[in-house]
Design a protein around this motif. Structure first.
Motif, PDB file in Angstrom:
ATOM      1  N   THR A  82       0.863  -1.177   0.000  1.00 57.76           N
ATOM      2  CA  THR A  82       0.000   0.000   0.000  1.00 57.76           C
ATOM      3  C   THR A  82       0.899   1.226   0.000  1.00 57.76           C
ATOM      4  O   THR A  82       1.591   1.498   0.978  1.00 57.76           O
ATOM      5  N   LEU A  83       0.916   1.941  -1.118  1.00 54.48           N
ATOM      6  CA  LEU A  83       1.826   3.067  -1.268  1.00 54.48           C
ATOM      7  C   LEU A  83       1.594   4.119  -0.186  1.00 54.48           C
ATOM      8  O   LEU A  83       0.464   4.493   0.113  1.00 54.48           O
ATOM      9  N   GLY A  84       2.696   4.550   0.421  1.00 54.08           N
ATOM     10  CA  GLY A  84       2.613   5.608   1.408  1.00 54.08           C
ATOM     11  C   GLY A  84       2.269   5.152   2.811  1.00 54.08           C
ATOM     12  O   GLY A  84       2.160   5.976   3.714  1.00 54.08           O
ATOM     13  N   HIS A  85       2.109   3.823   3.027  1.00 51.64           N
ATOM     14  CA  HIS A  85       1.759   3.336   4.367  1.00 51.64           C
ATOM     15  C   HIS A  85       3.010   2.727   4.999  1.00 51.64           C
ATOM     16  O   HIS A  85       3.346   1.567   4.766  1.00 51.64           O
ATOM     17  N   LEU A  86       3.706   3.529   5.792  1.00 55.70           N
ATOM     18  CA  LEU A  86       4.988   3.130   6.359  1.00 55.70           C
ATOM     19  C   LEU A  86       4.855   1.907   7.262  1.00 55.70           C
ATOM     20  O   LEU A  86       5.648   0.959   7.165  1.00 55.70           O
ATOM     21  N   GLU A  87       3.872   1.900   8.158  1.00 56.82           N
ATOM     22  CA  GLU A  87       3.726   0.810   9.116  1.00 56.82           C
ATOM     23  C   GLU A  87       3.533  -0.530   8.419  1.00 56.82           C
ATOM     24  O   GLU A  87       4.159  -1.537   8.776  1.00 56.82           O
ATOM     25  N   ALA A  88       2.682  -0.561   7.397  1.00 54.10           N
ATOM     26  CA  ALA A  88       2.441  -1.807   6.670  1.00 54.10           C
ATOM     27  C   ALA A  88       3.707  -2.259   5.950  1.00 54.10           C
ATOM     28  O   ALA A  88       4.017  -3.459   5.918  1.00 54.10           O
ATOM     29  N   SER A  89       4.459  -1.329   5.374  1.00 58.46           N
ATOM     30  CA  SER A  89       5.691  -1.688   4.674  1.00 58.46           C
ATOM     31  C   SER A  89       6.723  -2.276   5.635  1.00 58.46           C
ATOM     32  O   SER A  89       7.420  -3.248   5.300  1.00 58.46           O
ATOM     33  N   LEU A  90       6.838  -1.692   6.825  1.00 57.63           N
ATOM     34  CA  LEU A  90       7.775  -2.213   7.821  1.00 57.63           C
ATOM     35  C   LEU A  90       7.374  -3.610   8.278  1.00 57.63           C
ATOM     36  O   LEU A  90       8.232  -4.489   8.464  1.00 57.63           O
ATOM     37  N   VAL A  91       6.087  -3.832   8.465  1.00 55.61           N
ATOM     38  CA  VAL A  91       5.606  -5.148   8.886  1.00 55.61           C
ATOM     39  C   VAL A  91       5.817  -6.179   7.778  1.00 55.61           C
ATOM     40  O   VAL A  91       6.164  -7.337   8.044  1.00 55.61           O
ATOM     41  N   MET A  92       5.635  -5.786   6.527  1.00 54.35           N
ATOM     42  CA  MET A  92       5.904  -6.692   5.415  1.00 54.35           C
ATOM     43  C   MET A  92       7.351  -7.156   5.438  1.00 54.35           C
ATOM     44  O   MET A  92       7.641  -8.342   5.208  1.00 54.35           O
ATOM     45  N   ALA A  93       8.275  -6.256   5.737  1.00 56.39           N
ATOM     46  CA  ALA A  93       9.692  -6.621   5.818  1.00 56.39           C
ATOM     47  C   ALA A  93       9.942  -7.597   6.966  1.00 56.39           C
ATOM     48  O   ALA A  93      10.724  -8.550   6.829  1.00 56.39           O
ATOM     49  N   CYS A  94       9.260  -7.381   8.096  1.00 52.51           N
ATOM     50  CA  CYS A  94       9.398  -8.297   9.231  1.00 52.51           C
ATOM     51  C   CYS A  94       8.874  -9.687   8.881  1.00 52.51           C
ATOM     52  O   CYS A  94       9.519 -10.705   9.186  1.00 52.51           O
ATOM     53  N   LEU A  95       7.710  -9.744   8.240  1.00 47.74           N
ATOM     54  CA  LEU A  95       7.137 -11.034   7.864  1.00 47.74           C
ATOM     55  C   LEU A  95       8.042 -11.760   6.870  1.00 47.74           C
ATOM     56  O   LEU A  95       8.245 -12.983   6.975  1.00 47.74           O
ATOM     57  N   GLN A 229      13.982 -15.641  19.779  1.00 51.90           N
ATOM     58  CA  GLN A 229      14.979 -16.478  20.442  1.00 51.90           C
ATOM     59  C   GLN A 229      15.190 -17.775  19.668  1.00 51.90           C
ATOM     60  O   GLN A 229      16.319 -18.225  19.460  1.00 51.90           O
ATOM     61  N   GLU A 230      14.106 -18.370  19.224  1.00 59.16           N
ATOM     62  CA  GLU A 230      14.187 -19.618  18.462  1.00 59.16           C
ATOM     63  C   GLU A 230      14.910 -19.403  17.132  1.00 59.16           C
ATOM     64  O   GLU A 230      15.599 -20.299  16.632  1.00 59.16           O
ATOM     65  N   LEU A 231      14.766 -18.208  16.557  1.00 59.44           N
ATOM     66  CA  LEU A 231      15.371 -17.919  15.257  1.00 59.44           C
ATOM     67  C   LEU A 231      16.788 -17.357  15.380  1.00 59.44           C
ATOM     68  O   LEU A 231      17.380 -16.956  14.381  1.00 59.44           O
ATOM     69  N   GLY A 232      17.287 -17.303  16.600  1.00 57.68           N
ATOM     70  CA  GLY A 232      18.684 -16.909  16.781  1.00 57.68           C
ATOM     71  C   GLY A 232      18.914 -15.471  17.165  1.00 57.68           C
ATOM     72  O   GLY A 232      20.044 -14.974  17.072  1.00 57.68           O
ATOM     73  N   GLY A 233      17.874 -14.779  17.588  1.00 53.42           N
ATOM     74  CA  GLY A 233      18.054 -13.394  18.014  1.00 53.42           C
ATOM     75  C   GLY A 233      17.282 -12.414  17.157  1.00 53.42           C
ATOM     76  O   GLY A 233      16.509 -12.794  16.293  1.00 53.42           O
ATOM     77  N   SER A 234      17.505 -11.144  17.389  1.00 53.70           N
ATOM     78  CA  SER A 234      16.761 -10.097  16.702  1.00 53.70           C
ATOM     79  C   SER A 234      17.052 -10.100  15.207  1.00 53.70           C
ATOM     80  O   SER A 234      18.136 -10.486  14.759  1.00 53.70           O
ATOM     81  N   LEU A 235      16.065  -9.673  14.420  1.00 56.99           N
ATOM     82  CA  LEU A 235      16.214  -9.530  12.979  1.00 56.99           C
ATOM     83  C   LEU A 235      16.338  -8.044  12.642  1.00 56.99           C
ATOM     84  O   LEU A 235      15.749  -7.195  13.306  1.00 56.99           O
ATOM     85  N   ARG A 236      17.063  -7.738  11.598  1.00 52.87           N
ATOM     86  CA  ARG A 236      17.290  -6.333  11.230  1.00 52.87           C
ATOM     87  C   ARG A 236      15.966  -5.615  10.962  1.00 52.87           C
ATOM     88  O   ARG A 236      15.797  -4.452  11.329  1.00 52.87           O
ATOM     89  N   SER A 237      15.024  -6.309  10.324  1.00 53.73           N
ATOM     90  CA  SER A 237      13.744  -5.672  10.015  1.00 53.73           C
ATOM     91  C   SER A 237      13.006  -5.267  11.291  1.00 53.73           C
ATOM     92  O   SER A 237      12.333  -4.229  11.320  1.00 53.73           O
ATOM     93  N   TYR A 238      13.143  -6.064  12.353  1.00 50.32           N
ATOM     94  CA  TYR A 238      12.510  -5.718  13.623  1.00 50.32           C
ATOM     95  C   TYR A 238      13.199  -4.512  14.247  1.00 50.32           C
ATOM     96  O   TYR A 238      12.543  -3.636  14.846  1.00 50.32           O
ATOM     97  N   GLU A 239      14.514  -4.445  14.140  1.00 50.54           N
ATOM     98  CA  GLU A 239      15.230  -3.305  14.685  1.00 50.54           C
ATOM     99  C   GLU A 239      14.787  -2.013  14.001  1.00 50.54           C
ATOM    100  O   GLU A 239      14.612  -0.973  14.651  1.00 50.54           O
ATOM    101  N   VAL A 240      14.594  -2.073  12.695  1.00 53.39           N
ATOM    102  CA  VAL A 240      14.106  -0.903  11.952  1.00 53.39           C
ATOM    103  C   VAL A 240      12.688  -0.548  12.405  1.00 53.39           C
ATOM    104  O   VAL A 240      12.350   0.630  12.585  1.00 53.39           O
ATOM    105  N   LEU A 241      11.845  -1.572  12.587  1.00 56.63           N
ATOM    106  CA  LEU A 241      10.474  -1.349  13.038  1.00 56.63           C
ATOM    107  C   LEU A 241      10.458  -0.640  14.391  1.00 56.63           C
ATOM    108  O   LEU A 241       9.725   0.333  14.596  1.00 56.63           O
ATOM    109  N   TRP A 242      11.274  -1.128  15.337  1.00 52.61           N
ATOM    110  CA  TRP A 242      11.299  -0.558  16.683  1.00 52.61           C
ATOM    111  C   TRP A 242      11.841   0.861  16.679  1.00 52.61           C
ATOM    112  O   TRP A 242      11.390   1.708  17.464  1.00 52.61           O
ATOM    113  N   ARG A 243      12.812   1.147  15.822  1.00 55.41           N
ATOM    114  CA  ARG A 243      13.374   2.509  15.776  1.00 55.41           C
ATOM    115  C   ARG A 243      12.422   3.500  15.124  1.00 55.41           C
ATOM    116  O   ARG A 243      12.433   4.678  15.441  1.00 55.41           O
ATOM    117  N   THR A 244      11.597   2.999  14.216  1.00 55.46           N
ATOM    118  CA  THR A 244      10.755   3.884  13.426  1.00 55.46           C
ATOM    119  C   THR A 244       9.429   4.195  14.097  1.00 55.46           C
ATOM    120  O   THR A 244       8.938   5.334  14.054  1.00 55.46           O
TER     121      THR A 244
END
Length: 245
Positions: A82-95, A229-244
């Motif tokens: 969805t163009l212009g929807h930052l939150e959805a784009s960040l969640v897509m990267a996490c998924l 934890q099961e996947l070995g620690g934090s993912l970069r996409s989550y770090e971006v989500l939390w900072r944003t």
């Protein structure tokens, strides 16, 4: 040898000469990867087909024993973007990150494909509920990995009505009737109901993020921490989500 299948795009990693190594989740729940040549060039005909979570029809060419096959065709059938929807784009990267880690090459689990496709369509229909859809996906990924017991009954005493106290590595969800726990550390009231909503509803009806819902906030953090934890620690996409956000 040519193999064609329906799949969901996960990640595209830049490769030499404007190409990219793209990973997909096949319709059978297997992780596939292939080299797409020239995909990063402005004139490439299939640039839009490699956006995360896009549902595509993809063809691979290469010998059976070849580790990295070549992508010869990739046609976009559906995009949750969805163009212009930052939150959805960040969640897509996490998924995309999550499923890229969970799915395995040579191992089929069609539950993964059904879950991710449902989340993609839910994001398209309701991008404002992106964080709720992410929590829904995390819950069901834990279930697919066999790491999340059913919350209907206490794993220690079988009680079906007492409030849940904690998630035990040995017994699963334990209730306050049989588990002494400091009230400050116990799960908030409403935990069992929130888990029931996650289990019985679809991605399109995922509970919306409610800052006033303590049970939702605590359980979302608990399940997310367990999954990462099961996947070995934090993912970069989550770090971006939390900072944003």
């Amino acid at each position: 040898m040519i193999r064609t299948c329906s799949a969901i795009v996960l990640k595209a990693v830049p490769f030499a000469e404007g190409g990219a190594v793209v990973s997909f989740l096949s319709e059978h729940g297997e992780r596939l990867s292939g080299l797409a040549k020239g995909v990063k060039k402005p004139t490439a005909k299939w640039v839009a087909a490699f956006e995360p979570l896009g549902m595509v029809r993809v063809s691979f060419f290469g010998k059976e024993q070849t580790e990295l096959k070549r992508v010869t065709r990739c046609e976009l059938a559906f995009s949750p973007l969805t163009l212009g929807h930052l939150e959805a784009s960040l969640v897509m990267a996490c998924l995309a990150d999550l499923f890229d880690r969970v799915a395995r090459e040579g191992v089929e689990d069609d539950r993964l494909y059904r879950l991710l496709s449902a989340c993609g369509r839910a994001l398209k229909a309701d991008p404002d509920n992106a964080l709720g859809i992410l929590a829904y996906a995390e819950h069901w990924l834990l279930h697919c990995l066999g790491l999340l017991p059913h919350p209907r009954v206490c794993g220690r005493c079988g009680n079906e009505s007492a409030p849940l106290a904690l998630l035990s590595p040995d017994h699963g969800w334990c209730c306050t009737a049989c588990t002494p726990v400091d009230p400050v550390e116990a799960l908030p009231p409403g935990a069992r109901e929130y888990l029931r909503r996650l289990r019985t509803g679809g991605a399109e009806t995922a509970p919306r993020l409610d800052p006033a819902d303590e049970a939702q906030a605590v359980l979302t953090a608990l399940l997310r921490a367990r999954l990462l934890q099961e996947l070995g620690g934090s993912l970069r996409s989550y770090e971006v989500l939390w900072r944003t956000l």
